[in-house]
Every structure is written in C-alpha cells, then in structure tokens.
Design a protein around this motif. Structure first.
Motif, mmCIF file in Angstrom:
data_model
loop_
_atom_site.group_PDB
_atom_site.id
_atom_site.type_symbol
_atom_site.label_atom_id
_atom_site.label_comp_id
_atom_site.label_asym_id
_atom_site.label_seq_id
_atom_site.Cartn_x
_atom_site.Cartn_y
_atom_site.Cartn_z
ATOM 1 N N GLY A 34 0.790 -1.221 0.000
ATOM 2 C CA GLY A 34 0.000 0.000 0.000
ATOM 3 C C GLY A 34 0.819 1.265 0.000
ATOM 4 N N ALA A 35 2.133 1.125 0.045
ATOM 5 C CA ALA A 35 3.008 2.299 0.121
ATOM 6 C C ALA A 35 3.381 2.794 -1.265
ATOM 7 N N ASP A 108 14.762 -5.301 -5.072
ATOM 8 C CA ASP A 108 13.554 -5.596 -5.852
ATOM 9 C C ASP A 108 12.319 -4.973 -5.198
ATOM 10 N N ILE A 109 12.229 -5.077 -3.874
ATOM 11 C CA ILE A 109 11.095 -4.487 -3.157
ATOM 12 C C ILE A 109 11.101 -2.972 -3.329
ATOM 13 N N CYS A 110 12.273 -2.368 -3.189
ATOM 14 C CA CYS A 110 12.376 -0.915 -3.331
ATOM 15 C C CYS A 110 11.950 -0.470 -4.726
ATOM 16 N N ARG A 111 12.372 -1.198 -5.735
ATOM 17 C CA ARG A 111 12.045 -0.832 -7.115
ATOM 18 C C ARG A 111 10.560 -1.047 -7.426
ATOM 19 N N SER A 112 9.884 -1.847 -6.604
ATOM 20 C CA SER A 112 8.455 -2.071 -6.828
ATOM 21 C C SER A 112 7.607 -0.898 -6.349
ATOM 22 N N ARG A 113 8.187 -0.004 -5.559
ATOM 23 C CA ARG A 113 7.481 1.185 -5.098
ATOM 24 C C ARG A 113 7.825 2.357 -6.024
ATOM 25 N N GLN A 114 7.019 3.392 -5.990
ATOM 26 C CA GLN A 114 7.267 4.522 -6.882
ATOM 27 C C GLN A 114 8.581 5.226 -6.545
ATOM 28 N N SER A 115 8.922 5.268 -5.261
ATOM 29 C CA SER A 115 10.166 5.916 -4.858
ATOM 30 C C SER A 115 10.652 5.288 -3.556
ATOM 31 N N HIS A 116 11.960 5.334 -3.332
ATOM 32 C CA HIS A 116 12.520 4.765 -2.111
ATOM 33 C C HIS A 116 13.785 5.514 -1.723
ATOM 34 N N PHE A 117 14.160 5.350 -0.463
ATOM 35 C CA PHE A 117 15.424 5.896 0.029
ATOM 36 C C PHE A 117 15.923 4.997 1.144
ATOM 37 N N VAL A 118 17.243 4.833 1.217
ATOM 38 C CA VAL A 118 17.880 4.029 2.258
ATOM 39 C C VAL A 118 18.671 4.960 3.167
ATOM 40 N N VAL A 119 18.444 4.844 4.473
ATOM 41 C CA VAL A 119 19.244 5.553 5.475
ATOM 42 C C VAL A 119 19.923 4.486 6.322
ATOM 43 N N THR A 120 21.234 4.522 6.389
ATOM 44 C CA THR A 120 21.949 3.467 7.100
ATOM 45 C C THR A 120 23.063 4.035 7.969
ATOM 46 N N SER A 121 23.262 3.398 9.117
ATOM 47 C CA SER A 121 24.404 3.723 9.973
ATOM 48 C C SER A 121 25.632 2.904 9.580
ATOM 49 N N ASN A 122 25.473 1.993 8.639
ATOM 50 C CA ASN A 122 26.590 1.156 8.215
ATOM 51 C C ASN A 122 27.593 1.976 7.396
ATOM 52 N N VAL A 123 28.854 1.616 7.516
ATOM 53 C CA VAL A 123 29.910 2.342 6.815
ATOM 54 C C VAL A 123 30.617 1.451 5.792
ATOM 55 N N ASP A 124 29.977 0.324 5.442
ATOM 56 C CA ASP A 124 30.622 -0.679 4.593
ATOM 57 C C ASP A 124 30.393 -0.467 3.100
ATOM 58 N N GLY A 125 29.465 0.407 2.714
ATOM 59 C CA GLY A 125 29.213 0.659 1.302
ATOM 60 C C GLY A 125 28.536 -0.477 0.565
ATOM 61 N N HIS A 126 27.910 -1.409 1.297
ATOM 62 C CA HIS A 126 27.344 -2.588 0.642
ATOM 63 C C HIS A 126 26.052 -2.302 -0.116
ATOM 64 N N THR A 218 8.247 13.501 -1.415
ATOM 65 C CA THR A 218 7.277 12.444 -1.098
ATOM 66 C C THR A 218 6.321 12.843 0.027
ATOM 67 N N ARG A 219 6.363 14.080 0.442
ATOM 68 C CA ARG A 219 5.481 14.547 1.522
ATOM 69 C C ARG A 219 4.020 14.299 1.147
ATOM 70 N N GLY A 220 3.288 13.668 2.025
ATOM 71 C CA GLY A 220 1.891 13.369 1.783
ATOM 72 C C GLY A 220 1.641 12.048 1.081
ATOM 73 N N TRP A 221 2.705 11.379 0.625
ATOM 74 C CA TRP A 221 2.535 10.079 -0.021
ATOM 75 C C TRP A 221 2.327 9.007 1.046
ATOM 76 N N PRO A 222 1.596 7.941 0.725
ATOM 77 C CA PRO A 222 1.571 6.775 1.625
ATOM 78 C C PRO A 222 3.000 6.220 1.775
ATOM 79 N N LEU A 223 3.501 6.200 2.995
ATOM 80 C CA LEU A 223 4.896 5.862 3.269
ATOM 81 C C LEU A 223 4.979 4.648 4.173
ATOM 82 N N CYS A 224 5.848 3.713 3.814
ATOM 83 C CA CYS A 224 6.153 2.579 4.672
ATOM 84 C C CYS A 224 7.620 2.686 5.083
ATOM 85 N N ILE A 225 7.870 2.532 6.383
ATOM 86 C CA ILE A 225 9.242 2.546 6.897
ATOM 87 C C ILE A 225 9.619 1.123 7.275
ATOM 88 N N LEU A 226 10.687 0.631 6.666
ATOM 89 C CA LEU A 226 11.172 -0.726 6.898
ATOM 90 C C LEU A 226 12.495 -0.640 7.652
#
Length: 253
Positions: A34-35, A108-126, A218-226
């Motif tokens: 639904g996101a 694949d999941i991210c690409r199935s949504r209209q837009s996505h962003f990743v925020v990570t504390s990891n420093v490995d660049g994976h 994306t303000r106002g869009w249905p948003l899912c946080i994973l």
C-alpha cells in the motif's frame, strides 16, 4: 516470501504479541503493497549474513573487546599505527565481502514502489555494491571507502577522497597536507570536547541534503518505513517513540 516446500517451519512460528508469524508477515506485506514511498532504515545487523560484524550483541555488549577504544579520533593522533591496524583490516574485510542475497531482494522491493530511500548507519558501502543508486542512499555515519585528514583545518573546504590501498606496513597520509589520514566514518569522540569538527562532514551533508529533498518530494505520499538490523546503542538509527507524540532515532539523528 513463501517458504520452499522442503524447508522446515521456523521454530518461532508461534504467536508473537497475539499474532502468528504468518499474520505478521501478511501485515507487513500489506503495508509494503500500500506504500507509494519506501524508507529503509538499516543498522549493522544487515551485514551479518555477508560475514561482517554487528559490533554489538542483542544485549548491547561489544563483540570486539577493543572496538570502542579503537574507534576514537584521539587514537589516530596518539597511535596511528594501532588505529590503522584496526581500521585498515576493517576496510579490507568490507572490500572482500559480498553483499548477501537479502540486498538483492530488498532492491527488488524498493524498485516495486514509486520511490525509495535508504538511510543506514553502516559504513561498509554494501548498498552501493549491491546495486542501489548512490543518490538514494544516505550513509549517516560516513564510509570506510572515503578518507579524510586528521586535521580539521585541512578538512575545511575539502571533500573526503576515495580510500586508497591499505598497506599494514605504513600509515595512510592526507593527500593534501601529508598528515595522518583516517576513515571518513563517525568515531565515538568525533565532534566532541577538543575534537570539534574532527569528522569531515561534507560528503555526509551532501547525502543528507538529497535525503531531505526526497522527504519534501514524497510529503503526503503513503509511506512505509522498513527497519532492518538496527540496534539500541547511542549510535543507533532505531526508531523509538519520543516526547510530544513523535518518533525519532535512538541517537536523535
């Protein structure tokens, strides 16, 4: 994701908080479907199946006895050989490691949504190594794949540069002034006490500005946080309820 027919049922498939695992998975899938936008918040636990360390146990204890002591800006000033023996080996590990299959499935999941962003504390660049667009990844704690000078004066007005080859026989040097170089990754004493501006934040800030622009778009869009693999330390991106009915990261980032 449906289990293969020959896979045994997971041991924790019973009731959790009044709902079975199947019910919780179905609920998560419904939220994702639904996101329109997907925000993925990721901690060190994501890298464990790639052979990398999570650095803390589920109880919050460090998995490497000297991890906290070695992740200090002060050590690069006092004993750069010891600091680089730890961080050079860490750079080698993340370069040699291959992102596990979960990264591809998540992409694949991210690409199935209209837009996505990743925020990570990891420093490995994976995430970038696994095919995620760098413009859609905010490495909130920097990256081992970038180096900077130990001198805040030298860093002013200068971007971190791509990490070179680490040789255990010598200490990497700043490409600008020749002083000791260090990873452009957040250390425990960065920007505290006498080490104000010890972390060169130019690359981190540039990524943060892209993230802020995405939030506005994306303000106002249905948003899912994973949320995946986040811990509960002062360095954590885990989302928790705060005062005034808001949610924020444990670290208040």
């Amino acid at each position: 994701v449906e289990p293969q027919e020959d896979e045994p049922a997971p041991e924790d498939a019973g009731s959790v908080d009044g709902a079975s695992l199947d019910q919780r998975v179905a609920q998560a899938a419904k939220l994702l479907a639904g996101a329109r936008a997907l925000l993925v918040v990721v901690g060190a636990g994501m890298g464990v199946d790639s052979g990398l360390d999570s650095f803390r146990t589920s109880e919050g204890h460090y998995t490497l006895e000297d991890y906290h002591a070695k992740c200090q800006h002060a050590l690069f000033l006092r004993d750069p050989e010891s600091a680089w023996a730890f961080h050079g080996a860490a750079l080698r590990r993340v370069r040699e490691a291959t992102p596990h299959e979960g990264f591809a499935r998540l992409l694949d999941i991210c690409r199935s949504r209209q837009s996505h962003f990743v925020v990570t504390s990891n420093v490995d660049g994976h995430f970038e190594k696994a095919g995620f667009q760098p413009s859609r990844v905010f490495n909130a704690h920097g990256s081992l794949h970038l180096w900077q000078c130990v001198s805040s004066a030298c860093n002013r007005g200068r971007d971190p540069w791509p990490a070179g080859d680490w040789d255990p026989r010598c200490v990497p040097r700043c490409k600008f002034c020749g002083k000791t170089a260090r990873p452009n990754a957040s250390l425990f004493d960065d920007n505290q006490g006498s080490f104000q501006e010890s972390l060169n934040g130019r690359a981190i800030l540039a990524q943060y500005e892209l993230f802020e622009a995405w939030l506005r778009q994306t303000r106002g869009w249905p948003l899912c946080i994973l949320e995946i693999g986040c811990g509960e330390s002062e360095h954590s991106l885990r989302l928790i309820p705060k005062d005034r009915g808001r949610w924020a990261c444990t670290s208040d980032e």
